[in-house]
Motif scaffolding. Structure first.
Motif, PDB file in Angstrom:
ATOM      1  N   ALA A 147       0.843  -1.209   0.000  1.00  0.00           N
ATOM      2  CA  ALA A 147       0.000   0.000   0.000  1.00  0.00           C
ATOM      3  C   ALA A 147       0.871   1.250   0.000  1.00  0.00           C
ATOM      4  O   ALA A 147       0.536   2.255   0.618  1.00  0.00           O
ATOM      5  CB  ALA A 147      -0.917  -0.023   1.218  1.00  0.00           C
ATOM      6  N   GLY A 148       2.000   1.170  -0.676  1.00  0.00           N
ATOM      7  CA  GLY A 148       2.911   2.314  -0.740  1.00  0.00           C
ATOM      8  C   GLY A 148       2.571   3.214  -1.914  1.00  0.00           C
ATOM      9  O   GLY A 148       1.392   3.454  -2.217  1.00  0.00           O
ATOM     10  N   ASN A 149       3.606   3.707  -2.577  1.00  0.00           N
ATOM     11  CA  ASN A 149       3.403   4.658  -3.681  1.00  0.00           C
ATOM     12  C   ASN A 149       2.492   4.075  -4.762  1.00  0.00           C
ATOM     13  O   ASN A 149       1.508   4.697  -5.165  1.00  0.00           O
ATOM     14  CB  ASN A 149       4.753   5.019  -4.305  1.00  0.00           C
ATOM     15  CG  ASN A 149       5.677   5.684  -3.310  1.00  0.00           C
ATOM     16  OD1 ASN A 149       5.341   6.712  -2.744  1.00  0.00           O
ATOM     17  ND2 ASN A 149       6.834   5.091  -3.068  1.00  0.00           N
ATOM     18  N   ASN A 187      -0.814  -4.341   3.795  1.00  0.00           N
ATOM     19  CA  ASN A 187       0.601  -3.973   3.882  1.00  0.00           C
ATOM     20  C   ASN A 187       1.271  -4.919   4.869  1.00  0.00           C
ATOM     21  O   ASN A 187       0.674  -5.917   5.282  1.00  0.00           O
ATOM     22  CB  ASN A 187       0.771  -2.486   4.245  1.00  0.00           C
ATOM     23  CG  ASN A 187       0.220  -2.165   5.631  1.00  0.00           C
ATOM     24  OD1 ASN A 187      -0.216  -3.047   6.358  1.00  0.00           O
ATOM     25  ND2 ASN A 187       0.237  -0.898   5.982  1.00  0.00           N
ATOM     26  N   SER A 188       2.510  -4.602   5.275  1.00  0.00           N
ATOM     27  CA  SER A 188       3.191  -5.536   6.181  1.00  0.00           C
ATOM     28  C   SER A 188       2.764  -5.342   7.631  1.00  0.00           C
ATOM     29  O   SER A 188       2.837  -6.268   8.431  1.00  0.00           O
ATOM     30  CB  SER A 188       4.711  -5.395   6.058  1.00  0.00           C
ATOM     31  OG  SER A 188       5.165  -4.254   6.748  1.00  0.00           O
ATOM     32  N   ARG A 189       2.285  -4.130   7.979  1.00  0.00           N
ATOM     33  CA  ARG A 189       2.036  -3.820   9.389  1.00  0.00           C
ATOM     34  C   ARG A 189       0.634  -4.159   9.855  1.00  0.00           C
ATOM     35  O   ARG A 189       0.361  -4.114  11.045  1.00  0.00           O
ATOM     36  CB  ARG A 189       2.317  -2.336   9.635  1.00  0.00           C
ATOM     37  CG  ARG A 189       3.794  -1.993   9.624  1.00  0.00           C
ATOM     38  CD  ARG A 189       4.010  -0.500   9.474  1.00  0.00           C
ATOM     39  NE  ARG A 189       3.552  -0.031   8.179  1.00  0.00           N
ATOM     40  CZ  ARG A 189       3.123   1.197   7.921  1.00  0.00           C
ATOM     41  NH1 ARG A 189       3.078   2.088   8.875  1.00  0.00           N
ATOM     42  NH2 ARG A 189       2.737   1.525   6.697  1.00  0.00           N
ATOM     43  N   THR A 213       2.782  -5.539  -5.066  1.00  0.00           N
ATOM     44  CA  THR A 213       3.518  -4.290  -5.241  1.00  0.00           C
ATOM     45  C   THR A 213       4.262  -3.921  -3.953  1.00  0.00           C
ATOM     46  O   THR A 213       3.975  -2.928  -3.299  1.00  0.00           O
ATOM     47  CB  THR A 213       2.596  -3.169  -5.799  1.00  0.00           C
ATOM     48  OG1 THR A 213       3.381  -2.020  -6.038  1.00  0.00           O
ATOM     49  CG2 THR A 213       1.387  -2.876  -4.917  1.00  0.00           C
ATOM     50  N   VAL A 214       5.175  -4.832  -3.584  1.00  0.00           N
ATOM     51  CA  VAL A 214       6.058  -4.652  -2.428  1.00  0.00           C
ATOM     52  C   VAL A 214       7.479  -4.515  -2.952  1.00  0.00           C
ATOM     53  O   VAL A 214       7.756  -4.889  -4.084  1.00  0.00           O
ATOM     54  CB  VAL A 214       5.944  -5.852  -1.448  1.00  0.00           C
ATOM     55  CG1 VAL A 214       4.494  -6.061  -1.012  1.00  0.00           C
ATOM     56  CG2 VAL A 214       6.507  -7.130  -2.049  1.00  0.00           C
ATOM     57  N   PRO A 215       8.408  -3.989  -2.145  1.00  0.00           N
ATOM     58  CA  PRO A 215       9.804  -3.931  -2.607  1.00  0.00           C
ATOM     59  C   PRO A 215      10.301  -5.321  -3.023  1.00  0.00           C
ATOM     60  O   PRO A 215       9.941  -6.332  -2.400  1.00  0.00           O
ATOM     61  CB  PRO A 215      10.545  -3.397  -1.374  1.00  0.00           C
ATOM     62  CG  PRO A 215       9.503  -2.595  -0.645  1.00  0.00           C
ATOM     63  CD  PRO A 215       8.228  -3.359  -0.831  1.00  0.00           C
ATOM     64  N   ARG A 242      20.442   0.461  -4.256  1.00  0.00           N
ATOM     65  CA  ARG A 242      19.700   1.437  -3.455  1.00  0.00           C
ATOM     66  C   ARG A 242      18.817   0.784  -2.392  1.00  0.00           C
ATOM     67  O   ARG A 242      18.504   1.365  -1.369  1.00  0.00           O
ATOM     68  CB  ARG A 242      18.816   2.253  -4.399  1.00  0.00           C
ATOM     69  CG  ARG A 242      18.440   3.599  -3.858  1.00  0.00           C
ATOM     70  CD  ARG A 242      17.413   4.291  -4.726  1.00  0.00           C
ATOM     71  NE  ARG A 242      17.879   4.490  -6.101  1.00  0.00           N
ATOM     72  CZ  ARG A 242      17.117   5.003  -7.056  1.00  0.00           C
ATOM     73  NH1 ARG A 242      15.874   5.359  -6.797  1.00  0.00           N
ATOM     74  NH2 ARG A 242      17.593   5.159  -8.276  1.00  0.00           N
ATOM     75  N   ARG A 243      18.364  -0.456  -2.634  1.00  0.00           N
ATOM     76  CA  ARG A 243      17.328  -0.976  -1.742  1.00  0.00           C
ATOM     77  C   ARG A 243      17.394  -2.479  -1.482  1.00  0.00           C
ATOM     78  O   ARG A 243      17.230  -2.925  -0.346  1.00  0.00           O
ATOM     79  CB  ARG A 243      15.937  -0.637  -2.344  1.00  0.00           C
ATOM     80  CG  ARG A 243      14.758  -1.042  -1.489  1.00  0.00           C
ATOM     81  CD  ARG A 243      13.441  -0.883  -2.236  1.00  0.00           C
ATOM     82  NE  ARG A 243      13.394  -1.741  -3.409  1.00  0.00           N
ATOM     83  CZ  ARG A 243      12.582  -1.562  -4.444  1.00  0.00           C
ATOM     84  NH1 ARG A 243      11.733  -0.563  -4.457  1.00  0.00           N
ATOM     85  NH2 ARG A 243      12.629  -2.386  -5.476  1.00  0.00           N
ATOM     86  N   ASP A 244      17.623  -3.272  -2.529  1.00  0.00           N
ATOM     87  CA  ASP A 244      17.330  -4.699  -2.425  1.00  0.00           C
ATOM     88  C   ASP A 244      18.516  -5.587  -2.065  1.00  0.00           C
ATOM     89  O   ASP A 244      18.313  -6.742  -1.688  1.00  0.00           O
ATOM     90  CB  ASP A 244      16.703  -5.186  -3.743  1.00  0.00           C
ATOM     91  CG  ASP A 244      15.378  -4.484  -4.026  1.00  0.00           C
ATOM     92  OD1 ASP A 244      14.581  -4.314  -3.082  1.00  0.00           O
ATOM     93  OD2 ASP A 244      15.144  -4.088  -5.181  1.00  0.00           O
ATOM     94  N   ASN A 255       5.611  -1.295 -13.810  1.00  0.00           N
ATOM     95  CA  ASN A 255       6.919  -1.226 -13.140  1.00  0.00           C
ATOM     96  C   ASN A 255       7.702   0.011 -13.565  1.00  0.00           C
ATOM     97  O   ASN A 255       8.545   0.484 -12.804  1.00  0.00           O
ATOM     98  CB  ASN A 255       7.743  -2.497 -13.403  1.00  0.00           C
ATOM     99  CG  ASN A 255       8.292  -2.545 -14.810  1.00  0.00           C
ATOM    100  OD1 ASN A 255       7.504  -2.690 -15.752  1.00  0.00           O
ATOM    101  ND2 ASN A 255       9.591  -2.405 -14.969  1.00  0.00           N
ATOM    102  N   GLY A 256       7.440   0.515 -14.757  1.00  0.00           N
ATOM    103  CA  GLY A 256       8.179   1.703 -15.206  1.00  0.00           C
ATOM    104  C   GLY A 256       7.327   2.957 -15.175  1.00  0.00           C
ATOM    105  O   GLY A 256       7.669   3.965 -15.802  1.00  0.00           O
ATOM    106  N   THR A 257       6.235   2.909 -14.434  1.00  0.00           N
ATOM    107  CA  THR A 257       5.291   4.033 -14.387  1.00  0.00           C
ATOM    108  C   THR A 257       5.477   4.790 -13.083  1.00  0.00           C
ATOM    109  O   THR A 257       5.431   4.179 -12.009  1.00  0.00           O
ATOM    110  CB  THR A 257       3.832   3.489 -14.421  1.00  0.00           C
ATOM    111  OG1 THR A 257       3.733   2.549 -15.478  1.00  0.00           O
ATOM    112  CG2 THR A 257       2.832   4.605 -14.607  1.00  0.00           C
TER     113      THR A 257
END
Ligand code: NAP
Length: 220
Positions: free
Chosen positions: A8-10, A30-32, A64-66, A97-99, A129-131
Motif C-alpha cells: 500500500a505504498g506509492n 501492507n506488512s504492518r 507491489t512490495v519492494p 539502493r534498496r534490495d 513497473n516503469g510508471t
C-alpha cells in the motif's frame, strides 16, 4: 471486479485510489496490518485486510512490495482467489539502493519478474513497473486522447495479459504487448521504456531499442 492489492505504498496506494474510483471492490494489505490502513480505507472505500486475506475472491491480485520483500510473502498467499485469477507484478530490482544482491537475477540471469513468479508460485503479468506512481493519478486520459500514455505489459498467460490490458485501459492508459516474462528485461530499470511518457508508437520503439545487458547501476 474484486481486486486484491498487496503493498500500500506509492504504487499500491495510488492503484487503490484509482481502482476504487472506477467502482472496483478493492482489498488492500501492507506488512504492518489493516489497522495502519485506516486513512487509505476512509479516503477510498477500499477494505483494509491482512496479507493472507488480500487475494480472497479476487480476480486480479497486484503484488507491489519492494523486490527484496517478495520472498517474505506467506505461503498460501493466493488461497481463495477467484478461479483463473491473474497476478500483476509491479516490481523492480534496485540492488544498490534498496534490495541488496539477489543471486537468481545476478547469477542465474532470471528476469526480475521470473524471479518473483518463482517465489510466488504463480505466473505474473508485469505491468506498471516503469510508471511513476504519481502518473497513475495525474496522467490518465480517455481512450483516443492525443496525449494518452502507453504502458508495456509482459506475461506468458495470454488470458491474464488481456485482462490486465483491459484494466489498464479502464485506468486511462494504452498498452503495448511487450512479450513474455523472458522478454521482460526490455522494460526493467534503466531501459529506454522505463519511465517513458509516450504513446503506443514511442513505447513500441523503446522496447525494440532495449539492450539485454543489465546496466551497471542496476547490478549488485
Ligand atoms: N514508486 C514508484 O513510482 C514505482 C513505480 C513503478 C514500480 N515501482 C516498484 O513497485 C514496487 C513497490 O514500490 P512502491 O514505491 O509502491 O513501494 P513503497 O512505497 O516502499 O511501499 C511498499 C509497500 O509494500 C508493503 N510491504 C513490504 N513488505 C511487505 C510484506 N512482506 N508483506 C506485505 N506488504 C509488504 C509495505 O508495507 P509497510 O509500509 O506496512 O511495511 C508498503 O505498503 C517496488 O518493487 C518498486 O520498485 C515503484
Amino acid at each position: 471486479m474484486k481486486i486484491g492489492i498487496i503493498g500500500a505504498g506509492n504504487i499500491g496506494g495510488n492503484l487503490t485510489r484509482r481502482l476504487t474510483a472506477l467502482g472496483h471492490e478493492v482489498s488492500v494489505a501492507n506488512s504492518r496490518g489493516p489497522h495502519t490502513l485506516t486513512a487509505l480505507a476512509e479516503e477510498t472505500g477500499a477494505t483494509p485486510v491482512t496479507v493472507a486475506e488480500a487475494a480472497r475472491g479476487a480476480e486480479i491480485v497486484v503484488v507491489t512490495v519492494p523486490f527484496k520483500n517478495v520472498p517474505d510473502l506467506p505461503a498460501g498467499l493466493f488461497d481463495g482467489a477467484a478461479e483463473g485469477f491473474t497476478v500483476i507484478d509491479t516490481g523492480n530490482y534496485y540492488p544498490q539502493r534498496r534490495d541488496g544482491r539477489i543471486a537468481g537475477v545476478e547469477d542465474e540471469g532470471l528476469t526480475e519478474s521470473r524471479w518473483t513468479e518463482r517465489h510466488l508460485g504463480h505466473p505474473v503479468i508485469k505491468a506498471f513497473n516503469g510508471t511513476y506512481a504519481q502518473d497513475i493519478l495525474d496522467r490518465h486520459r480517455p481512450a483516443g486522447a492525443p496525449d494518452r500514455m502507453a504502458l508495456p505489459v509482459a506475461g506468458d498467460d495470454a488470458a491474464g495479459k488481456e485482462a490486465v490490458r483491459a484494466l489498464i485501459d479502464q485506468l486511462g492508459f494504452d498498452t503495448v504487448d511487450a512479450g513474455g516474462i523472458d522478454d521482460s528485461w526490455r522494460q526493467q530499470p534503466d531501459t529506454p521504456v522505463y519511465g517513458l511518457r509516450e504513446g503506443v508508437e514511442g513505447v513500441t520503439k523503446a522496447l525494440a531499442e532495449a539492450s539485454p545487458q543489465r546496466p551497471e547501476g542496476f547490478r549488485g
